[in-house]
Motif scaffolding. Structure first.
Motif, PDB file in Angstrom:
ATOM      1  N   LYS A  42      14.505  34.734 -36.242  1.00  0.00           N
ATOM      2  CA  LYS A  42      13.680  35.956 -36.308  1.00  0.00           C
ATOM      3  C   LYS A  42      13.681  36.673 -34.953  1.00  0.00           C
ATOM      4  CE  LYS A  42      10.824  34.057 -39.952  1.00  0.00           C
ATOM      5  NZ  LYS A  42       9.486  33.595 -40.343  1.00  0.00           N
ATOM      6  N   MET A  63      15.264  40.239 -42.287  1.00  0.00           N
ATOM      7  CA  MET A  63      14.524  39.293 -41.430  1.00  0.00           C
ATOM      8  C   MET A  63      13.044  39.268 -41.826  1.00  0.00           C
ATOM      9  SD  MET A  63      13.807  39.482 -37.354  1.00  0.00           S
ATOM     10  CE  MET A  63      12.379  40.513 -37.610  1.00  0.00           C
ATOM     11  N   GLU A  64      12.511  40.446 -42.069  1.00  0.00           N
ATOM     12  CA  GLU A  64      11.095  40.556 -42.461  1.00  0.00           C
ATOM     13  C   GLU A  64      10.836  39.848 -43.791  1.00  0.00           C
ATOM     14  OE1 GLU A  64       9.629  44.694 -42.143  1.00  0.00           O
ATOM     15  OE2 GLU A  64       8.695  44.269 -44.078  1.00  0.00           O
ATOM     16  N   SER A  65      11.873  39.787 -44.647  1.00  0.00           N
ATOM     17  CA  SER A  65      11.686  39.209 -45.987  1.00  0.00           C
ATOM     18  C   SER A  65      11.438  37.698 -45.933  1.00  0.00           C
ATOM     19  CB  SER A  65      12.886  39.523 -46.883  1.00  0.00           C
ATOM     20  OG  SER A  65      14.018  38.753 -46.515  1.00  0.00           O
ATOM     21  N   PHE A  66      11.697  37.084 -44.810  1.00  0.00           N
ATOM     22  CA  PHE A  66      11.356  35.664 -44.673  1.00  0.00           C
ATOM     23  C   PHE A  66       9.860  35.489 -44.415  1.00  0.00           C
ATOM     24  CE2 PHE A  66      15.905  35.534 -43.770  1.00  0.00           C
ATOM     25  CZ  PHE A  66      16.284  34.475 -44.570  1.00  0.00           C
ATOM     26  N   GLY A  67       9.200  36.603 -44.114  1.00  0.00           N
ATOM     27  CA  GLY A  67       7.761  36.578 -43.937  1.00  0.00           C
ATOM     28  C   GLY A  67       7.335  35.560 -42.900  1.00  0.00           C
ATOM     29  N   ALA A  68       6.289  34.848 -43.248  1.00  0.00           N
ATOM     30  CA  ALA A  68       5.734  33.885 -42.300  1.00  0.00           C
ATOM     31  C   ALA A  68       6.402  32.521 -42.405  1.00  0.00           C
ATOM     32  CB  ALA A  68       4.241  33.749 -42.557  1.00  0.00           C
ATOM     33  N   PHE A  69       7.382  32.421 -43.268  1.00  0.00           N
ATOM     34  CA  PHE A  69       8.021  31.116 -43.480  1.00  0.00           C
ATOM     35  C   PHE A  69       9.184  30.915 -42.506  1.00  0.00           C
ATOM     36  CE2 PHE A  69       5.965  32.402 -47.356  1.00  0.00           C
ATOM     37  CZ  PHE A  69       5.219  31.280 -47.672  1.00  0.00           C
ATOM     38  N   PRO A  71      12.808  29.765 -42.018  1.00  0.00           N
ATOM     39  CA  PRO A  71      14.060  29.390 -42.664  1.00  0.00           C
ATOM     40  C   PRO A  71      14.842  28.382 -41.816  1.00  0.00           C
ATOM     41  CG  PRO A  71      14.245  31.568 -41.693  1.00  0.00           C
ATOM     42  CD  PRO A  71      12.843  31.119 -41.443  1.00  0.00           C
ATOM     43  N   VAL A  98      14.505  27.853 -47.420  1.00  0.00           N
ATOM     44  CA  VAL A  98      13.110  28.181 -47.126  1.00  0.00           C
ATOM     45  C   VAL A  98      12.236  27.352 -48.049  1.00  0.00           C
ATOM     46  CG1 VAL A  98      11.445  30.037 -46.808  1.00  0.00           C
ATOM     47  CG2 VAL A  98      13.870  30.545 -46.678  1.00  0.00           C
ATOM     48  N   SER A  99      11.292  26.658 -47.488  1.00  0.00           N
ATOM     49  CA  SER A  99      10.403  25.800 -48.286  1.00  0.00           C
ATOM     50  C   SER A  99       9.096  26.514 -48.578  1.00  0.00           C
ATOM     51  CB  SER A  99      10.086  24.511 -47.535  1.00  0.00           C
ATOM     52  OG  SER A  99      11.265  23.782 -47.329  1.00  0.00           O
ATOM     53  N   TYR A 100       8.726  26.498 -49.853  1.00  0.00           N
ATOM     54  CA  TYR A 100       7.414  27.012 -50.274  1.00  0.00           C
ATOM     55  C   TYR A 100       6.708  25.849 -50.945  1.00  0.00           C
ATOM     56  CZ  TYR A 100       9.876  31.370 -49.623  1.00  0.00           C
ATOM     57  OH  TYR A 100      10.620  32.377 -49.097  1.00  0.00           O
TER      58      TYR A 100
ATOM     59  N   GLU B  70       4.271  23.430 -44.576  1.00  0.00           N
ATOM     60  CA  GLU B  70       4.578  24.844 -44.439  1.00  0.00           C
ATOM     61  C   GLU B  70       3.838  25.395 -43.215  1.00  0.00           C
ATOM     62  OE1 GLU B  70       2.708  28.105 -47.109  1.00  0.00           O
ATOM     63  OE2 GLU B  70       4.305  27.094 -48.186  1.00  0.00           O
ATOM     64  N   ALA B  73       4.130  31.692 -39.092  1.00  0.00           N
ATOM     65  CA  ALA B  73       4.679  32.148 -37.815  1.00  0.00           C
ATOM     66  C   ALA B  73       3.679  32.982 -37.034  1.00  0.00           C
ATOM     67  CB  ALA B  73       5.937  32.939 -38.055  1.00  0.00           C
ATOM     68  N   THR B 179       7.837  38.836 -51.154  1.00  0.00           N
ATOM     69  CA  THR B 179       7.115  39.870 -50.413  1.00  0.00           C
ATOM     70  C   THR B 179       7.674  41.231 -50.805  1.00  0.00           C
ATOM     71  OG1 THR B 179       8.759  39.747 -48.655  1.00  0.00           O
ATOM     72  CG2 THR B 179       6.792  38.379 -48.391  1.00  0.00           C
ATOM     73  N   SER B 181       9.130  43.199 -48.818  1.00  0.00           N
ATOM     74  CA  SER B 181      10.432  43.374 -48.154  1.00  0.00           C
ATOM     75  C   SER B 181      11.549  42.634 -48.885  1.00  0.00           C
ATOM     76  CB  SER B 181      10.371  42.918 -46.696  1.00  0.00           C
ATOM     77  OG  SER B 181       9.823  41.629 -46.602  1.00  0.00           O
ATOM     78  N   ARG B 182      11.226  41.525 -49.525  1.00  0.00           N
ATOM     79  CA  ARG B 182      12.275  40.780 -50.224  1.00  0.00           C
ATOM     80  C   ARG B 182      12.880  41.619 -51.353  1.00  0.00           C
ATOM     81  NH1 ARG B 182      11.531  34.739 -52.557  1.00  0.00           N
ATOM     82  NH2 ARG B 182      10.984  34.341 -50.406  1.00  0.00           N
ATOM     83  N   TYR B 223       2.017  37.669 -43.019  1.00  0.00           N
ATOM     84  CA  TYR B 223       2.836  38.305 -41.982  1.00  0.00           C
ATOM     85  C   TYR B 223       2.136  39.560 -41.456  1.00  0.00           C
ATOM     86  CZ  TYR B 223       7.399  39.646 -39.974  1.00  0.00           C
ATOM     87  OH  TYR B 223       8.426  39.954 -39.138  1.00  0.00           O
TER      88      TYR B 223
END
Lengths: 129, 353
Positions: A42, A63-69, A71, A98-100, B70, B73, B179, B181-182, B223
């Motif tokens: 990121k 990059m933003e689509s990974f959000g707070a997770f 990868p 990516v783990s949820y 989990e 960030a 999200t 953005s996805r 986020y």
């Protein structure tokens, strides 16, 4: 005079080696590898620097689509399929996971080929092919 | 201290070679500032372990025991579930007073719908965009054949009949971690999508819907503090792209308040008003429920009957988040059918008994 010639040859060889290593580190394949490394890290600045201007916005949204997770990039290996002037096609192996919770989403990087172009002297990721 | 000219020349060349080497190395480095191959270690906040809620059955794939692995960030304070009443609404909280299901539909949406039908959109098809709380089989899937409306909701049967083909459509836009953005990139699409086709475009192309239920924000909320503008910016793109295709976007508020100040729900409601879209105020529907219909993690909806959470034979079903989500979504679809569908194509809804 012999010493002078030896020194000159040594300097020439050293320069050639250094120049060759320079070129290798900015190859199309390495640009794509660096792009995915920056993506999972990121690293916005690197991602911008490694994307061609037309693709930069999409790269940042991706990059933003990974959000707070967080990868995880595994087994990344890229190689050049073809090069034509300032354009190249690169293929990569490897995955981003990516783990949820219990569910893991896996992106297989080998499912697409990547378009790479030279901009301002550097190879940059320009999307998929 | 006079030296032989050749010796002096050799030393000079050596000096030059060192200079050249330094120059080449520095030039080389500036050209290839590759990122570190490790994941960035930003300040993280590990989600607290969850306790299993023994009462409601839940088939959520994100089992409570797994979530501690989990990490977030951004240091975000995840709100603790609370069953305390909401504070008195302020002007910023206007959306909290909006009804769960709207009472009327704007002329603009009727125009959008008619335009879409003329473009070839399927009047009997809706699609959904959302995160794990909107996935099949827990969300709407059950109305495709495994449900009991009970007496209280039997009047919704015509909506099930009208949208029959939609409930079990394969859907890639409702996944864990989805999200806004996805939906706007191609990285996450499956092999049904074209090269470089973003997920939103792909889902709309595959389903050809006339209505899109947009229930996004729970994952964006994690986020949100890193980029507070991102959610609204992305949602606007999704709304505008949806409208351009003649698809009626239904915006849904969310049950949780992960962002801490309900600002995402406020944004959803504000954009619904700005674009004159139908708003499904799901947040309001879960306010009377214990823990607002959420599991102890404050994120995932709880359930009484397990998947597909469409058994409404007993009143207790309406005390749980997934069941309330399903029935209020069906009420919304029923409302839209009544407002938009060609009367010749639908069964007249029977009034509630």
């Amino acid at each position: 005079m012999i010493k002078f010639k030896t020194t000159f040859i040594a300097v020439f060889i050293l320069s050639a080696i250094l120049l060759a290593s320079c070129a290798a580190s900015s190859s199309p394949a390495e640009a794509v590898s660096a792009y995915w490394e920056a993506m999972v890290a990121k690293d916005k600045a690197q991602l911008s620097a490694l994307s061609c201007s037309d693709y930069e916005a999409e790269a940042l949204t991706t990059m933003e689509s990974f959000g707070a997770f967080e990868p995880v990039l595994s087994n990344l290996e890229c190689s050049v399929l073809e090069t034509s002037g300032d354009s190249a096609t690169v293929q990569c192996g490897g995955t981003i996971e990516v783990s949820y919770g219990a569910e893991v989403l896996k992106i297989d990087l080998s499912e697409r080929n990547y378009a790479v172009e030279k901009e301002s002297g550097d190879w940059r990721m320009c999307g998929t092919k | 201290m006079l030296k032989h000219p050749i010796l002096r020349q050799t030393r000079f060349i050596l000096f030059l070679s060192v200079l050249l080497s330094v120059f080449l190395l520095s030039a080389c480095q500036s050209n290839t500032t590759l990122p570190a191959p490790t994941v960035a270690h930003q300040p993280v906040d590990v989600v607290e372990p969850l306790t299993t809620d023994p009462a409601p059955i839940d088939s959520e794939t994100q089992t409570p025991g797994e979530l501690p692995t989990e990490t977030l960030a951004v240091t975000t304070e995840v709100p603790k579930p609370s069953s305390t009443p909401s504070p008195t609404p302020t002007p910023e909280d206007f959306w909290q007073e909006l009804p769960v299901i709207p009472t009327e539909l704007s002329d603009k949406m009727r125009e959008v719908y008619q335009k879409g039908i003329a473009m070839g959109n399927d009047p009997h098809t809706f699609t959904k965009l959302g995160d794990c709380n909107s996935m099949s089989p827990d969300f709407l899937h059950g109305f495709g054949g495994m449900y009991d409306l009970g007496k209280d909701y039997a009047y919704l049967q015509p909506a099930i009949d009208y949208f029959q083909k939609s409930f079990r459509l394969a859907n890639q836009s409702t996944n864990p971690g989805t999200t806004t953005s996805r939906l706007l990139v191609s990285l996450w699409t499956n092999d049904l999508c074209k090269r470089d086709e973003i997920m939103l475009d792909c889902q709309y192309r595959l389903d050809n819907p006339s209505i899109a239920i947009i229930a996004l924000g729970t994952i964006d909320a994690k986020y949100h503090q890193q980029d507070p503008e991102a959610y609204e910016r992305n949602l606007r793109i999704i709304i505008e792209s949806t409208l351009e295709r003649g698809i009626v976007p239904v915006l849904a508020t969310k049950a949780d308040n992960i962002e801490g100040d309900n600002s995402i729900n406020a944004t959803i409601a504000r954009l619904a008003m700005e674009y004159e879209l139908p708003l499904w105020n799901f947040w309001k529907a879960v306010q009377p429920l214990e823990n607002h219909g959420l599991k102890p993690d404050g994120e995932h909806l709880n359930s009484w009957s397990g998947p597909p959470a469409t058994d409404f034979s007993l009143p207790i079903s309406m005390e749980y988040g997934k069941e309330v989500k399903n029935i209020t979504a069906l009420q919304m679809l029923n409302f839209l059918m009544q407002q938009l569908a060609d009367p010749a194509e639908r069964v007249s809804p029977t009034p509630a008994s």
